[in-house]
Design a protein around this motif. Structure first.
Motif, PDB file in Angstrom:
ATOM      1  N   MET A   1      25.910  -8.649 -25.467  1.00 31.10           N
ATOM      2  CA  MET A   1      27.274  -9.010 -25.713  1.00 31.10           C
ATOM      3  C   MET A   1      27.349 -10.008 -24.157  1.00 31.10           C
ATOM      4  N   ALA A   2      28.068 -10.946 -24.463  1.00 37.72           N
ATOM      5  CA  ALA A   2      28.233 -12.171 -23.327  1.00 37.72           C
ATOM      6  C   ALA A   2      29.644 -11.828 -22.744  1.00 37.72           C
ATOM      7  N   HIS A   3      29.822 -12.133 -21.553  1.00 40.54           N
ATOM      8  CA  HIS A   3      31.005 -12.291 -20.924  1.00 40.54           C
ATOM      9  C   HIS A   3      31.441 -13.562 -20.624  1.00 40.54           C
ATOM     10  N   ILE A   4      32.814 -13.873 -20.980  1.00 36.47           N
ATOM     11  CA  ILE A   4      33.406 -15.174 -20.548  1.00 36.47           C
ATOM     12  C   ILE A   4      34.305 -14.979 -19.419  1.00 36.47           C
ATOM     13  N   LYS A  52      30.399 -23.773 -17.470  1.00 38.18           N
ATOM     14  CA  LYS A  52      30.237 -25.037 -18.025  1.00 38.18           C
ATOM     15  C   LYS A  52      29.804 -24.472 -19.529  1.00 38.18           C
ATOM     16  N   GLY A  53      28.947 -23.697 -19.943  1.00 36.65           N
ATOM     17  CA  GLY A  53      28.574 -23.163 -20.988  1.00 36.65           C
ATOM     18  C   GLY A  53      29.334 -22.517 -21.870  1.00 36.65           C
ATOM     19  N   ASP A  54      30.342 -21.947 -21.376  1.00 35.27           N
ATOM     20  CA  ASP A  54      31.300 -20.899 -21.885  1.00 35.27           C
ATOM     21  C   ASP A  54      32.610 -21.963 -22.633  1.00 35.27           C
ATOM     22  N   ALA A  55      32.627 -23.147 -22.007  1.00 34.89           N
ATOM     23  CA  ALA A  55      33.881 -24.263 -22.364  1.00 34.89           C
ATOM     24  C   ALA A  55      33.259 -25.207 -23.248  1.00 34.89           C
ATOM     25  N   ASP A  77      32.524 -11.223 -27.723  1.00 37.68           N
ATOM     26  CA  ASP A  77      32.375 -11.351 -26.453  1.00 37.68           C
ATOM     27  C   ASP A  77      33.797 -10.512 -25.529  1.00 37.68           C
ATOM     28  N   ILE A  78      33.210 -10.241 -24.362  1.00 34.81           N
ATOM     29  CA  ILE A  78      34.429  -9.754 -23.401  1.00 34.81           C
ATOM     30  C   ILE A  78      34.980 -11.029 -22.654  1.00 34.81           C
ATOM     31  N   ILE A  79      36.077 -10.824 -22.541  1.00 36.81           N
ATOM     32  CA  ILE A  79      36.756 -12.189 -21.852  1.00 36.81           C
ATOM     33  C   ILE A  79      37.634 -11.588 -20.548  1.00 36.81           C
ATOM     34  N   ARG A  80      37.211 -12.101 -19.474  1.00 37.43           N
ATOM     35  CA  ARG A  80      37.979 -11.442 -18.086  1.00 37.43           C
ATOM     36  C   ARG A  80      38.822 -12.736 -17.405  1.00 37.43           C
ATOM     37  N   TRP A  81      39.847 -12.272 -17.254  1.00 35.77           N
ATOM     38  CA  TRP A  81      40.847 -13.256 -16.498  1.00 35.77           C
ATOM     39  C   TRP A  81      40.865 -12.815 -14.913  1.00 35.77           C
ATOM     40  N   ARG A  82      40.627 -13.611 -14.022  1.00 36.68           N
ATOM     41  CA  ARG A  82      40.754 -13.334 -12.737  1.00 36.68           C
ATOM     42  C   ARG A  82      41.840 -14.530 -12.222  1.00 36.68           C
ATOM     43  N   TRP A  83      42.372 -14.467 -11.057  1.00 40.29           N
ATOM     44  CA  TRP A  83      43.518 -15.401 -10.609  1.00 40.29           C
ATOM     45  C   TRP A  83      43.202 -15.677  -8.954  1.00 40.29           C
TER      46      TRP A  83
END
Length: 181
Positions: A1-4, A52-55, A77-83
Protein backbone atom coordinates in the motif's frame (compact mmCIF):
# COMPACT_ATOMS: atom_id res chain seq x y z
CA UNK A 1 0.00 0.00 0.00
CA UNK A 2 1.45 3.36 -1.02
CA UNK A 3 1.27 6.64 0.83
CA UNK A 4 0.63 9.92 -0.94
CA UNK A 5 1.97 12.87 1.03
CA UNK A 6 0.43 16.25 0.27
CA UNK A 7 1.93 19.41 1.71
CA UNK A 8 -0.36 22.44 1.93
CA UNK A 9 1.69 25.64 1.85
CA UNK A 10 -0.28 28.77 2.73
CA UNK A 11 0.70 32.40 2.24
CA UNK A 12 -0.46 33.49 5.71
CA UNK A 13 0.75 37.07 5.35
CA UNK A 14 -1.03 37.44 2.01
CA UNK A 15 -4.24 35.96 3.45
CA UNK A 16 -4.19 38.38 6.39
CA UNK A 17 -3.40 41.33 4.13
CA UNK A 18 -6.29 40.46 1.78
CA UNK A 19 -8.92 39.27 4.27
CA UNK A 20 -7.78 40.20 7.78
CA UNK A 21 -8.78 43.00 10.07
CA UNK A 22 -5.96 45.58 10.21
CA UNK A 23 -4.38 45.77 13.66
CA UNK A 24 -6.32 42.81 15.03
CA UNK A 25 -4.43 40.03 16.80
CA UNK A 26 -7.40 37.71 17.16
CA UNK A 27 -9.91 36.03 14.87
CA UNK A 28 -13.38 37.52 14.55
CA UNK A 29 -15.90 35.97 16.94
CA UNK A 30 -18.68 36.11 14.33
CA UNK A 31 -18.94 36.45 10.57
CA UNK A 32 -16.24 35.68 7.97
CA UNK A 33 -13.01 34.55 9.58
CA UNK A 34 -14.70 33.14 12.69
CA UNK A 35 -14.64 29.47 13.64
CA UNK A 36 -18.34 29.21 12.68
CA UNK A 37 -17.80 30.87 9.29
CA UNK A 38 -14.23 30.34 8.04
CA UNK A 39 -13.17 32.93 5.46
CA UNK A 40 -13.06 31.43 1.96
CA UNK A 41 -9.68 32.40 0.50
CA UNK A 42 -8.61 32.61 -3.12
CA UNK A 43 -6.63 29.68 -4.48
CA UNK A 44 -3.66 31.90 -5.25
CA UNK A 45 -2.81 31.93 -1.52
CA UNK A 46 -2.54 28.13 -1.09
CA UNK A 47 -0.38 25.55 -2.86
CA UNK A 48 -0.59 21.75 -2.69
CA UNK A 49 2.64 19.87 -3.34
CA UNK A 50 3.36 16.16 -3.58
CA UNK A 51 6.16 13.92 -4.84
CA UNK A 52 6.73 13.98 -8.58
CA UNK A 53 5.61 10.38 -9.06
CA UNK A 54 2.37 10.94 -7.13
CA UNK A 55 1.13 13.91 -9.16
CA UNK A 56 0.10 13.60 -12.75
CA UNK A 57 -0.93 17.25 -13.06
CA UNK A 58 -1.02 20.56 -11.18
CA UNK A 59 1.72 19.84 -8.65
CA UNK A 60 2.31 23.08 -6.73
CA UNK A 61 -1.14 24.40 -7.62
CA UNK A 62 -4.25 24.75 -5.49
CA UNK A 63 -5.90 21.99 -7.54
CA UNK A 64 -3.94 18.73 -7.43
CA UNK A 65 -4.26 15.57 -9.51
CA UNK A 66 -2.81 12.49 -7.80
CA UNK A 67 -2.27 8.94 -9.03
CA UNK A 68 -3.24 6.05 -6.78
CA UNK A 69 -2.92 2.33 -7.38
CA UNK A 70 -2.88 1.10 -10.96
CA UNK A 71 -5.53 0.57 -13.58
CA UNK A 72 -5.87 -3.06 -12.48
CA UNK A 73 -6.14 -2.51 -8.72
CA UNK A 74 -8.50 -0.41 -6.68
CA UNK A 75 -7.38 2.85 -5.15
CA UNK A 76 -6.39 1.90 -1.63
CA UNK A 77 -3.63 4.39 -1.00
CA UNK A 78 -3.29 6.36 2.19
CA UNK A 79 -3.35 10.11 1.64
CA UNK A 80 -1.64 12.31 4.25
CA UNK A 81 -2.03 16.09 4.38
CA UNK A 82 0.52 18.22 6.19
CA UNK A 83 0.72 22.00 6.41
CA UNK A 84 3.13 24.88 6.72
CA UNK A 85 3.08 28.63 6.24
CA UNK A 86 5.15 30.05 3.39
CA UNK A 87 7.42 31.81 5.91
CA UNK A 88 8.18 28.40 7.50
CA UNK A 89 6.68 29.42 10.82
CA UNK A 90 8.78 32.51 11.45
CA UNK A 91 5.67 34.67 11.84
CA UNK A 92 2.71 32.37 11.27
CA UNK A 93 1.59 28.77 11.01
CA UNK A 94 -1.47 27.46 9.20
CA UNK A 95 -2.60 24.20 10.81
CA UNK A 96 -5.37 22.31 9.07
CA UNK A 97 -8.41 22.02 11.37
CA UNK A 98 -10.71 19.85 9.27
CA UNK A 99 -12.17 18.81 5.93
CA UNK A 100 -15.59 18.86 4.33
CA UNK A 101 -15.92 16.48 1.38
CA UNK A 102 -18.63 16.63 -1.29
CA UNK A 103 -20.44 13.31 -0.88
CA UNK A 104 -21.92 13.48 -4.39
CA UNK A 105 -18.70 13.48 -6.41
CA UNK A 106 -17.44 10.42 -8.26
CA UNK A 107 -14.24 10.20 -6.20
CA UNK A 108 -14.33 9.05 -2.61
CA UNK A 109 -12.03 9.15 0.40
CA UNK A 110 -12.63 8.10 3.98
CA UNK A 111 -13.03 10.92 6.49
CA UNK A 112 -9.51 12.16 7.35
CA UNK A 113 -8.32 11.70 10.91
CA UNK A 114 -5.71 13.83 12.69
CA UNK A 115 -2.66 11.69 13.50
CA UNK A 116 0.42 12.30 15.64
CA UNK A 117 3.63 10.34 15.05
CA UNK A 118 6.99 10.48 16.81
CA UNK A 119 9.69 11.38 14.33
CA UNK A 120 13.29 12.45 13.98
CA UNK A 121 14.01 15.88 12.56
CA UNK A 122 17.32 16.73 10.96
CA UNK A 123 18.46 20.36 11.20
CA UNK A 124 21.81 22.03 10.66
CA UNK A 125 24.19 22.86 13.48
CA UNK A 126 23.95 26.63 14.11
CA UNK A 127 27.73 26.93 14.20
CA UNK A 128 28.43 24.75 11.13
CA UNK A 129 25.75 24.38 8.45
CA UNK A 130 27.55 21.35 7.00
CA UNK A 131 26.89 19.28 10.13
CA UNK A 132 23.46 17.74 10.69
CA UNK A 133 21.87 17.70 14.14
CA UNK A 134 19.15 15.14 14.96
CA UNK A 135 16.18 16.14 17.14
CA UNK A 136 13.12 14.25 18.29
CA UNK A 137 9.78 15.72 17.28
CA UNK A 138 6.11 15.14 16.56
CA UNK A 139 4.78 14.80 13.02
CA UNK A 140 1.15 15.89 12.75
CA UNK A 141 -0.88 15.09 9.68
CA UNK A 142 -4.40 14.33 8.53
CA UNK A 143 -4.69 10.83 7.12
CA UNK A 144 -7.32 9.25 4.90
CA UNK A 145 -7.76 6.31 2.56
CA UNK A 146 -8.69 6.75 -1.09
CA UNK A 147 -11.55 4.35 -1.82
CA UNK A 148 -12.73 5.29 -5.33
CA UNK A 149 -11.17 7.03 -8.33
CA UNK A 150 -12.57 10.29 -9.62
CA UNK A 151 -12.74 14.00 -8.89
CA UNK A 152 -13.15 14.89 -5.23
CA UNK A 153 -14.46 18.32 -4.31
CA UNK A 154 -13.76 19.34 -0.73
CA UNK A 155 -13.04 22.21 1.61
CA UNK A 156 -9.91 22.37 3.74
CA UNK A 157 -10.35 24.41 6.89
CA UNK A 158 -7.24 25.91 8.49
CA UNK A 159 -6.23 28.61 10.94
CA UNK A 160 -3.73 31.41 10.59
CA UNK A 161 -1.91 31.46 13.93
CA UNK A 162 0.84 33.91 14.92
CA UNK A 163 3.92 32.98 16.93
CA UNK A 164 2.27 34.11 20.18
CA UNK A 165 -0.41 31.47 19.63
CA UNK A 166 -3.12 33.96 18.66
CA UNK A 167 -5.58 32.62 16.10
CA UNK A 168 -5.71 35.49 13.63
CA UNK A 169 -8.28 33.98 11.29
CA UNK A 170 -10.17 30.79 10.52
CA UNK A 171 -10.03 30.13 6.79
CA UNK A 172 -11.00 27.60 4.16
CA UNK A 173 -10.21 26.87 0.57
CA UNK A 174 -12.34 24.80 -1.77
CA UNK A 175 -9.96 22.87 -4.00
CA UNK A 176 -10.56 19.58 -5.67
CA UNK A 177 -8.22 16.78 -6.42
CA UNK A 178 -8.42 14.09 -9.02
CA UNK A 179 -7.65 10.53 -8.00
CA UNK A 180 -6.51 8.57 -11.01
CA UNK A 181 -5.94 4.84 -10.56
Amino acid sequence: MAHIDILMVADAEGILKQYGQPGSTSAPTTGPGSVQQPQVVDGSFVFFITKKGDAYANNGNWQLDVSTGTETESAVDIIRWRWIALDLGHKFDCPITGFDFNPNGPGKVETPLLRHYSTTLVVTDPTDATKPVVQKGIDRCWESRAVHDGTIGYNVMFMVVDQEGNVRMHTQIDPYFQING
